[in-house]
Design a protein around this motif. Structure first.
Motif, PDB file in Angstrom:
ATOM      1  N   GLU A   1       0.795  -1.136   0.034  1.00 14.34           N
ATOM      2  CA  GLU A   1       0.088  -0.063  -0.142  1.00 14.34           C
ATOM      3  C   GLU A   1       0.868   1.135  -0.128  1.00 14.34           C
ATOM      4  O   GLU A   1       0.596   2.405  -0.744  1.00 14.34           O
ATOM      5  CB  GLU A   1      -0.846  -0.091   1.304  1.00 14.34           C
ATOM      6  N   GLY A   2       2.001   1.256   0.700  1.00 20.40           N
ATOM      7  CA  GLY A   2       2.814   2.416   0.762  1.00 20.40           C
ATOM      8  C   GLY A   2       3.392   2.641  -0.551  1.00 20.40           C
ATOM      9  O   GLY A   2       3.707   3.731  -0.718  1.00 20.40           O
ATOM     10  N   LEU A   3       3.920   1.632  -1.309  1.00 18.81           N
ATOM     11  CA  LEU A   3       4.469   1.758  -2.620  1.00 18.81           C
ATOM     12  C   LEU A   3       3.509   2.354  -3.363  1.00 18.81           C
ATOM     13  O   LEU A   3       3.896   3.038  -4.288  1.00 18.81           O
ATOM     14  CB  LEU A   3       5.087   0.258  -3.038  1.00 18.81           C
ATOM     15  N   GLU A   4       2.204   1.731  -3.409  1.00 22.21           N
ATOM     16  CA  GLU A   4       1.563   2.552  -4.526  1.00 22.21           C
ATOM     17  C   GLU A   4       1.293   3.942  -4.086  1.00 22.21           C
ATOM     18  O   GLU A   4       1.155   4.840  -5.173  1.00 22.21           O
ATOM     19  CB  GLU A   4       0.037   1.757  -4.340  1.00 22.21           C
ATOM     20  N   ALA A   5       1.167   4.351  -2.939  1.00 24.56           N
ATOM     21  CA  ALA A   5       1.104   5.715  -2.320  1.00 24.56           C
ATOM     22  C   ALA A   5       2.096   6.410  -2.946  1.00 24.56           C
ATOM     23  O   ALA A   5       2.080   7.771  -3.710  1.00 24.56           O
ATOM     24  CB  ALA A   5       0.834   5.738  -0.753  1.00 24.56           C
ATOM     25  N   ALA A   6       3.508   5.933  -2.804  1.00 27.85           N
ATOM     26  CA  ALA A   6       4.621   6.423  -3.126  1.00 27.85           C
ATOM     27  C   ALA A   6       4.607   6.783  -4.695  1.00 27.85           C
ATOM     28  O   ALA A   6       5.123   7.901  -5.089  1.00 27.85           O
ATOM     29  CB  ALA A   6       5.764   5.743  -2.717  1.00 27.85           C
TER      30      ALA A   6
ATOM     31  N   THR B   1       6.876  19.094 -14.769  1.00 29.13           N
ATOM     32  CA  THR B   1       6.583  19.635 -16.341  1.00 29.13           C
ATOM     33  C   THR B   1       5.861  20.801 -16.273  1.00 29.13           C
ATOM     34  O   THR B   1       5.927  21.536 -17.332  1.00 29.13           O
ATOM     35  CB  THR B   1       5.968  18.343 -16.732  1.00 29.13           C
ATOM     36  N   SER B   2       4.864  21.281 -15.550  1.00 25.09           N
ATOM     37  CA  SER B   2       4.015  22.342 -15.340  1.00 25.09           C
ATOM     38  C   SER B   2       4.837  23.375 -14.946  1.00 25.09           C
ATOM     39  O   SER B   2       4.276  24.450 -14.943  1.00 25.09           O
ATOM     40  CB  SER B   2       2.683  22.073 -14.878  1.00 25.09           C
ATOM     41  N   ARG B   3       5.863  23.221 -14.214  1.00 21.99           N
ATOM     42  CA  ARG B   3       6.764  24.222 -13.623  1.00 21.99           C
ATOM     43  C   ARG B   3       6.080  25.032 -12.512  1.00 21.99           C
ATOM     44  O   ARG B   3       5.912  26.430 -12.462  1.00 21.99           O
ATOM     45  CB  ARG B   3       7.218  25.533 -14.658  1.00 21.99           C
ATOM     46  N   ASN B   4       5.026  24.163 -11.909  1.00 20.10           N
ATOM     47  CA  ASN B   4       4.247  24.740 -10.617  1.00 20.10           C
ATOM     48  C   ASN B   4       4.989  24.152  -9.171  1.00 20.10           C
ATOM     49  O   ASN B   4       4.197  23.568  -8.532  1.00 20.10           O
ATOM     50  CB  ASN B   4       3.095  24.336 -10.755  1.00 20.10           C
ATOM     51  N   THR B   5       6.235  24.331  -9.306  1.00 23.90           N
ATOM     52  CA  THR B   5       6.835  23.864  -8.102  1.00 23.90           C
ATOM     53  C   THR B   5       6.619  24.486  -6.720  1.00 23.90           C
ATOM     54  O   THR B   5       6.524  23.920  -5.474  1.00 23.90           O
ATOM     55  CB  THR B   5       8.471  24.340  -7.973  1.00 23.90           C
ATOM     56  N   ARG B   6       5.977  25.454  -6.699  1.00 22.63           N
ATOM     57  CA  ARG B   6       5.404  26.188  -5.803  1.00 22.63           C
ATOM     58  C   ARG B   6       3.943  25.408  -4.993  1.00 22.63           C
ATOM     59  O   ARG B   6       3.749  25.496  -3.661  1.00 22.63           O
ATOM     60  CB  ARG B   6       4.839  27.665  -5.787  1.00 22.63           C
ATOM     61  N   LEU B   7       3.464  24.658  -5.775  1.00 17.84           N
ATOM     62  CA  LEU B   7       2.603  23.753  -5.385  1.00 17.84           C
ATOM     63  C   LEU B   7       2.779  22.405  -4.554  1.00 17.84           C
ATOM     64  O   LEU B   7       2.048  21.732  -3.861  1.00 17.84           O
ATOM     65  CB  LEU B   7       1.400  23.465  -6.589  1.00 17.84           C
ATOM     66  N   ARG B   8       4.116  22.271  -4.387  1.00 16.21           N
ATOM     67  CA  ARG B   8       4.536  21.071  -3.838  1.00 16.21           C
ATOM     68  C   ARG B   8       4.150  20.955  -2.397  1.00 16.21           C
ATOM     69  O   ARG B   8       3.938  19.788  -1.718  1.00 16.21           O
ATOM     70  CB  ARG B   8       6.220  20.978  -3.866  1.00 16.21           C
TER      71      ARG B   8
ATOM     72  N   PHE C   1      12.028  10.583  -4.650  1.00 18.45           N
ATOM     73  CA  PHE C   1      11.815  12.150  -4.356  1.00 18.45           C
ATOM     74  C   PHE C   1      13.160  12.856  -4.072  1.00 18.45           C
ATOM     75  O   PHE C   1      13.198  13.986  -4.687  1.00 18.45           O
ATOM     76  CB  PHE C   1      10.933  12.321  -3.263  1.00 18.45           C
ATOM     77  N   ARG C   2      14.219  12.165  -3.674  1.00 13.47           N
ATOM     78  CA  ARG C   2      15.490  12.932  -3.451  1.00 13.47           C
ATOM     79  C   ARG C   2      16.343  12.451  -4.785  1.00 13.47           C
ATOM     80  O   ARG C   2      16.973  13.784  -5.248  1.00 13.47           O
ATOM     81  CB  ARG C   2      16.270  12.462  -2.259  1.00 13.47           C
TER      82      ARG C   2
ATOM     83  N   ALA D   1       3.906  10.423  -9.292  1.00 11.46           N
ATOM     84  CA  ALA D   1       3.345  10.944 -10.403  1.00 11.46           C
ATOM     85  C   ALA D   1       2.718  12.236 -10.394  1.00 11.46           C
ATOM     86  O   ALA D   1       2.783  13.152 -11.347  1.00 11.46           O
ATOM     87  CB  ALA D   1       2.150  10.074 -10.929  1.00 11.46           C
ATOM     88  N   ILE D   2       2.236  12.579  -9.307  1.00 13.74           N
ATOM     89  CA  ILE D   2       1.815  14.082  -9.175  1.00 13.74           C
ATOM     90  C   ILE D   2       3.049  15.119  -9.147  1.00 13.74           C
ATOM     91  O   ILE D   2       2.701  15.982  -9.885  1.00 13.74           O
ATOM     92  CB  ILE D   2       1.023  14.286  -7.532  1.00 13.74           C
ATOM     93  N   PHE D   3       4.079  14.666  -8.428  1.00 11.54           N
ATOM     94  CA  PHE D   3       5.206  15.593  -8.477  1.00 11.54           C
ATOM     95  C   PHE D   3       5.776  15.830  -9.970  1.00 11.54           C
ATOM     96  O   PHE D   3       6.352  16.814 -10.467  1.00 11.54           O
ATOM     97  CB  PHE D   3       6.366  15.290  -7.648  1.00 11.54           C
TER      98      PHE D   3
END
Length: 406
Positions: A143-148, A160-167, A302-303, A153-155
């Motif tokens: 379950e954790g892998l699926e969440a990751a 790609t949309s250059r919306n890093t402020r929404l992180r 993520f890192r 995918a969201i990040f």
């Protein structure tokens, strides 16, 4: 003095002869028989045979449990004292004509203590703790892998949309989902502990729900195309939130996406916790190891932005998920039997007797009904896998033929 010594010698010889003549008592067998008689007494009570139910419950204690008491009283006297009171409560409740639900709750406590007593006498062994730890690890890691992967995918879309402020909104949504999952676990544990129904009935219903979800998950994991469609659907929702500039909408999308996995985790762990019983600490050990593995996974994703070999990992998860479904089916049917809802065809003596912890974690109980249900579940999986492979060949066949002609 001489006469006294003669009398003492005769008494010692008499005691020795009685001990040698006494049959060898198998404590685990006596405990299992007591367990079966308790289940039988509930069925008789539910059918209106209260006097017979009382006699059966009394036989479970006097003719079987009492023979197992001497070694258990040395190993865990508090457990024995508690069980004596529980047996008494069950018999008195039957004589007083208490509602079946109250008696089922008492019987559930007796059966849980009987299993604990059998583990004390027989030991937990190696296989039982291993299965509990493996289950604890696999549930949380899957379950954790699926969440990751969903968060990755969201990040990826935000990058790609250059919306890093929404992180930050995504991290807040994910954190809130984890907190909600922890609260759900605590609330579920509390509600189940005070529920006005028997423990067996709760276990049965939980197992059925878990089986339905696990069955759907098994085939969903095999269909990578469906997973891709779900990711695309989630990205479309993220796109709408980004275009609207709503941080709350983005955080809510992340929350619902992650909390769905968390809710499934709580459900699976509740079913596994009932099955783990005396080896429950090993389930938590597996969960702790899964947490460490997920931390490493998150760092890699993520890192360092590394891609994980999910194509190789998902077949393993499918297999383990299917095994959990088969085990929960067996435990669900067994719980319905103990609650008096399904008849019991005992196969004790005809099949090898498993360690009680192994039996609970695999769902392999020596009754015709539980084994038949598991056999049907295995057959459904086999048919489903064959159908899935056939449909995959049919879908890729024309494409492969066109490529060969080209």
């Amino acid at each position: 003095m001489t006469l006294r010594r003669v009398v003492l010698a005769l008494l010692m010889l008499l005691g020795l002869s009685v001990a040698l003549a006494a049959p060898t008592i198998s404590v685990p067998n006596e405990l299992r028989t007591a367990h079966e008689l308790i289940t039988q007494s509930l069925r008789e009570y539910a059918q209106g045979n209260r006097e017979q139910a009382f006699r059966t419950a009394r036989s479970a204690y006097l003719d079987h449990f009492e023979y197992a008491e001497p070694p258990l009283r040395v190993l865990n006297p508090d457990l024995i004292l508690e069980m004596e009171y529980r047996f008494s409560d069950l018999r008195n409740g039957m004589q007083a004509g208490q509602p079946l639900g109250e008696l089922q709750k008492i019987a559930g406590e007796i059966n849980g203590s009987l299993r604990k007593a059998e583990s004390i006498v027989s030991g937990t062994g190696v296989l039982g703790p291993t299965l509990a730890a493996t289950g604890g690890f696999t549930i949380l890691f899957r379950e954790g892998l699926e969440a990751a992967l969903l968060m990755a995918a969201i990040f990826a879309y935000l990058d790609t949309s250059r919306n890093t402020r929404l992180r930050r909104a995504v991290w807040w949504g994910g954190g809130a989902a984890l907190l909600a999952t922890a609260l759900t676990w605590g609330l579920a544990t509390y509600v189940l502990s005070i529920a006005p129904v028997s423990r067996e009935l709760i276990s049965a219903v939980t197992s059925v729900i878990a089986v339905v979800i696990l069955f759907s998950l098994s085939f969903w994991l095999m269909q990578q195309s469906d997973r891709k469609r779900s990711v695309e659907f989630m990205r479309a929702r993220v796109s709408q939130a980004v275009q609207g500039g709503s941080l709350l909408a983005l955080g809510t999308i992340t929350f619902t996406t992650i909390y769905r996995e968390g809710f499934e985790t709580v459900l699976f762990y509740q079913a596994l916790a009932v099955a783990s019983g005396p080896v429950l600490p090993y389930m938590y050990l597996g969960a702790a190891l899964a947490t460490l593995a997920l931390v490493v996974t998150f760092v890699l994703l993520f890192r360092f932005g590394r891609r994980l070999p999910t194509a190789r990992l998902f077949p393993v998860l499918v297999t383990v998920t299917a095994l959990f479904a088969v085990a929960f089916v067996g435990n669900g049917v067994r719980a319905f039997q103990e609650a008096g809802w399904i008849g019991v065809t005992n196969l004790y003596g005809r099949l090898p007797t498993l360690d009680p912890n192994v039996s609970a974690l695999t769902g392999l109980h020596p009754t015709a009904e539980t084994l038949a249900a598991q056999g049907v579940m295995v057959l459904v999986y086999v048919i489903g896998i064959l159908w899935f492979r056939h449909s995959q060949r049919a879908a890729h066949g024309p494409v492969a033929g066109q490529l060969e002609r080209r």
